[in-house]
Scaffold this active site. Structure first.
Site, short mmCIF file in Angstrom:
data_model
loop_
_atom_site.label_atom_id
_atom_site.label_comp_id
_atom_site.label_asym_id
_atom_site.label_seq_id
_atom_site.Cartn_x
_atom_site.Cartn_y
_atom_site.Cartn_z
N HIS A 185 44.69 40.72 38.83
CA HIS A 185 46.06 40.27 38.59
C HIS A 185 46.05 38.95 37.80
O HIS A 185 46.87 38.74 36.91
CB HIS A 185 46.76 40.08 39.93
CG HIS A 185 48.23 40.20 39.84
ND1 HIS A 185 48.88 41.41 39.71
CD2 HIS A 185 49.20 39.25 39.83
CE1 HIS A 185 50.19 41.20 39.64
NE2 HIS A 185 50.40 39.90 39.71
N ASP B 222 56.16 45.37 24.25
CA ASP B 222 55.54 45.78 25.51
C ASP B 222 54.01 45.76 25.34
O ASP B 222 53.47 46.45 24.46
CB ASP B 222 56.06 47.19 25.86
CG ASP B 222 55.67 47.63 27.25
OD1 ASP B 222 56.56 47.73 28.11
OD2 ASP B 222 54.46 47.87 27.48
N GLU C 25 55.60 43.51 31.89
CA GLU C 25 54.90 43.21 30.63
C GLU C 25 55.82 43.51 29.46
O GLU C 25 55.39 43.83 28.36
CB GLU C 25 53.57 43.98 30.56
CG GLU C 25 53.61 45.42 30.12
CD GLU C 25 54.28 46.41 31.08
OE1 GLU C 25 55.11 46.01 31.91
OE2 GLU C 25 53.98 47.60 30.95
N ASP D 82 47.88 38.13 34.35
CA ASP D 82 48.78 36.96 34.21
C ASP D 82 48.37 36.10 33.01
O ASP D 82 49.24 35.61 32.27
CB ASP D 82 48.75 36.10 35.48
CG ASP D 82 49.56 36.71 36.62
OD1 ASP D 82 50.17 37.78 36.40
OD2 ASP D 82 49.59 36.12 37.71
N ASN E 249 45.09 44.78 34.26
CA ASN E 249 45.10 44.34 35.66
C ASN E 249 43.94 44.95 36.44
O ASN E 249 43.27 44.27 37.22
CB ASN E 249 46.41 44.77 36.35
CG ASN E 249 47.50 43.74 36.23
OD1 ASN E 249 47.22 42.56 36.03
ND2 ASN E 249 48.74 44.17 36.34
N1 LIG Z 1 49.27 40.61 36.32
C1 LIG Z 1 50.56 41.00 36.39
N2 LIG Z 1 50.87 42.33 36.37
C2 LIG Z 1 52.16 42.71 36.40
C3 LIG Z 1 53.19 41.76 36.47
N3 LIG Z 1 54.37 42.43 36.48
C4 LIG Z 1 54.07 43.75 36.41
N4 LIG Z 1 52.72 43.95 36.36
C5 LIG Z 1 51.97 45.21 36.27
O1 LIG Z 1 52.11 45.75 34.97
C6 LIG Z 1 51.71 47.15 35.00
C7 LIG Z 1 52.55 47.92 34.01
O2 LIG Z 1 51.95 49.16 33.81
P1 LIG Z 1 52.64 50.43 33.13
O3 LIG Z 1 54.13 50.26 33.15
O4 LIG Z 1 52.06 51.64 33.74
O5 LIG Z 1 52.26 50.36 31.61
P2 LIG Z 1 50.89 50.13 30.80
O6 LIG Z 1 49.67 50.24 31.64
O7 LIG Z 1 51.07 48.83 30.07
O8 LIG Z 1 50.88 51.30 29.77
P3 LIG Z 1 51.61 51.44 28.39
O9 LIG Z 1 52.86 50.57 28.47
O10 LIG Z 1 51.94 52.88 28.27
O11 LIG Z 1 50.69 50.96 27.31
C8 LIG Z 1 51.89 47.59 36.44
O12 LIG Z 1 50.63 47.87 36.97
C9 LIG Z 1 52.48 46.33 37.16
O13 LIG Z 1 51.99 46.19 38.46
C10 LIG Z 1 52.84 40.36 36.53
O14 LIG Z 1 53.68 39.44 36.58
N5 LIG Z 1 51.52 40.04 36.46
#
Ligand SMILES: Nc1nc2c(ncn2[C@@H]2O[C@H](COP(=O)(O)OP(=O)(O)OP(=O)(O)O)[C@@H](O)[C@H]2O)c(=O)[nH]1
Length: 297
Positions: free
Chosen positions: A188, A175, A218, A192, A183
Site C-alpha cells: 500500500h 486513471d 487512483e 501511495d 499495490n
Molecule cells: N495505495 C493505495 N491504493 C488505493 C488507494 N485508493 C484505492 N486504492 C486501490 O486502487 C486499486 C484500484 O484497482 P482497479 O480499480 O482494479 O484498477 P487497476 O488495477 O488500476 O486497473 P486498470 O485501471 O484497469 O488499469 C484497488 O486495489 C484499491 O484498493 C489509496 O489511497 N492508496
C-alpha cells in the site's frame, strides 16, 4: 477626458505595500522594493512563485509556512491547486520576521496576477488565530489528505461552476494503469508513493486557469477551460510522457508507471453527470486500447 497617471510608477515603487505582478506561467514580472524586501529577493531576480516559495522554505525567509507539518512539497501541491484559480481572493499570512500581511491576488482573463500585500501587524490581533484556524479547516475540507491536491468535493464544485457558467473547454479523467498490481507488488505504501508522485508531477504542469484534483482511489480529474479538444489531448499527452521516467518507489528504481486518459469537450446541454460519464467512457476506451494513451470522445 482620458485619465493620465504619470506618478503611478513612482508611487508603486515607493509605497510600503508589497506589490508584484506574476505572468500566466507564475513567473515574477515586476516587484516593487517593499515586495523584494519582504520576500528577501535581490534586484533583477525574477523567479517563479514556486522557486520563490522553495527558497524561502530552505532559508527560513519570506512567507512563514506553518500549515505543512514539515512537508513542504505537500504544502506546495496544495497551494498550487488553489493559487490563481479565482479572479480575486484575499487572505492573511505571516512572514518569518514576525510581520502579518493581508494579501490580495487579482487574476485577469490572461492569467496574469497582481499581488498586493499590506502590513496588518499592528491591527487588532483578536480573532487572528480563529481566522487562521478557520482557513486551515476550509483548506482541509477541499484537500486530498494523501497527495495535498484538490479533493473530490472541491473538483465537483469547480466542475459545477464550469457547467453553470457555460464555460467552454474540456474535462479529462486520468486513471493510473494497473494500480491494483502496483499495490500487490510494492504494498500500500508503494501505491501511495505513486499517487503522490503523480499528483505532484501533474500538479506542477497545470496551467493557471486549469483545475486538477483527486476524485477517487487512483482516479484524477483535470478541468481545462477555453481549450479545443485536440489541444487538450496534446497537452495531456505531453504530461503523460513526462511520467514515463518517474521512479517514485525508492526500493524499486526500475519501476515505472503509466496513465490512461479520457478527454471530452463540453457541449451545449451538458450536465456535470453527462460530462463525467463521457470522460469516464473515453478513459475506459483508453484502457481497452492498451492503456498509456489518451482518447477523446
Ligand atoms: N495505495 C493505495 N491504493 C488505493 C488507494 N485508493 C484505492 N486504492 C486501490 O486502487 C486499486 C484500484 O484497482 P482497479 O480499480 O482494479 O484498477 P487497476 O488495477 O488500476 O486497473 P486498470 O485501471 O484497469 O488499469 C484497488 O486495489 C484499491 O484498493 C489509496 O489511497 N492508496
Amino acid at each position: 477626458m482620458p485619465l493620465t497617471l504619470p506618478n503611478l510608477p513612482s508611487l508603486i515603487h515607493e509605497t510600503r505595500n508589497a506589490i508584484a505582478i506574476f505572468d500566466e506561467t507564475d513567473r515574477l514580472h515586476y516587484a516593487n522594493p517593499a515586495f523584494r524586501a519582504a520576500l528577501h529577493l535581490a534586484e533583477e531576480d525574477y523567479p517563479t512563485w514556486v522557486e520563490l516559495m522553495r527558497r524561502g522554505w530552505q532559508t527560513s525567509t519570506g512567507t512563514h509556512i506553518t500549515s505543512c507539518n514539515g512537508d513542504f512539497e505537500k504544502w506546495l501541491s496544495s497551494a498550487l491547486s488553489r493559487r490563481g484559480k479565482l479572479p480575486f481572493r484575499g487572505f492573511e499570512t505571516s512572514l518569518h520576521d514576525g510581520r502579518w500581511i493581508w494579501v490580495t491576488e487579482t487574476v485577469d482573463a490572461h492569467g496574469w496576477m497582481l499581488y498586493i500585500g499590506v502590513e496588518i501587524t499592528s491591527l487588532a490581533t483578536e480573532g487572528r488565530e480563529l481566522r487562521s484556524d478557520r482557513d486551515v479547516a476550509l483548506r482541509a475540507s477541499q484537500t486530498d489528505e494523501l497527495t495535498g491536491i484538490a479533493n473530490r468535493r472541491y473538483m465537483m464544485q469547480r466542475l459545477d461552476n464550469m457547467v453553470s457558467n457555460r464555460i467552454q473547454g474540456c474535462v479529462a479523467i486520468l486513471d493510473i494503469d494497473h494500480f491494483k498490481s502496483i499495490n500487490d507488488a510494492y504494498g500500500h505504501a508503494g501505491g501511495d508513493a505513486v499517487l503522490v508522485d503523480f499528483a505532484r508531477k501533474v500538479g506542477h504542469s497545470v496551467r493557471r486557469g486549469d483545475d486538477f484534483g483527486r476524485i477517487g482511489g487512483e482516479e484524477f480529474l483535470f478541468l481545462l477551460p477555453d481549450i479545443e479538444v485536440d489541444n487538450a489531448g496534446q497537452l495531456l499527452d505531453r504530461i503523460r510522457h513526462t511520467l514515463l521516467d518517474a521512479c517514485p518507489i525508492l526500493q524499486a528504481p526500475e519501476f515505472r508507471y503509466t496513465v490512461s486518459i479520457g478527454i471530452t469537450a463540453i457541449q451545449a446541454g451538458d450536465s456535470t453527470q453527462s460530462l463525467l460519464s463521457r470522460a469516464d467512457k473515453a478513459c475506459y476506451e483508453a484502457k481497452r486500447q492498451g492503456r498509456n494513451r489518451s482518447v477523446c470522445m
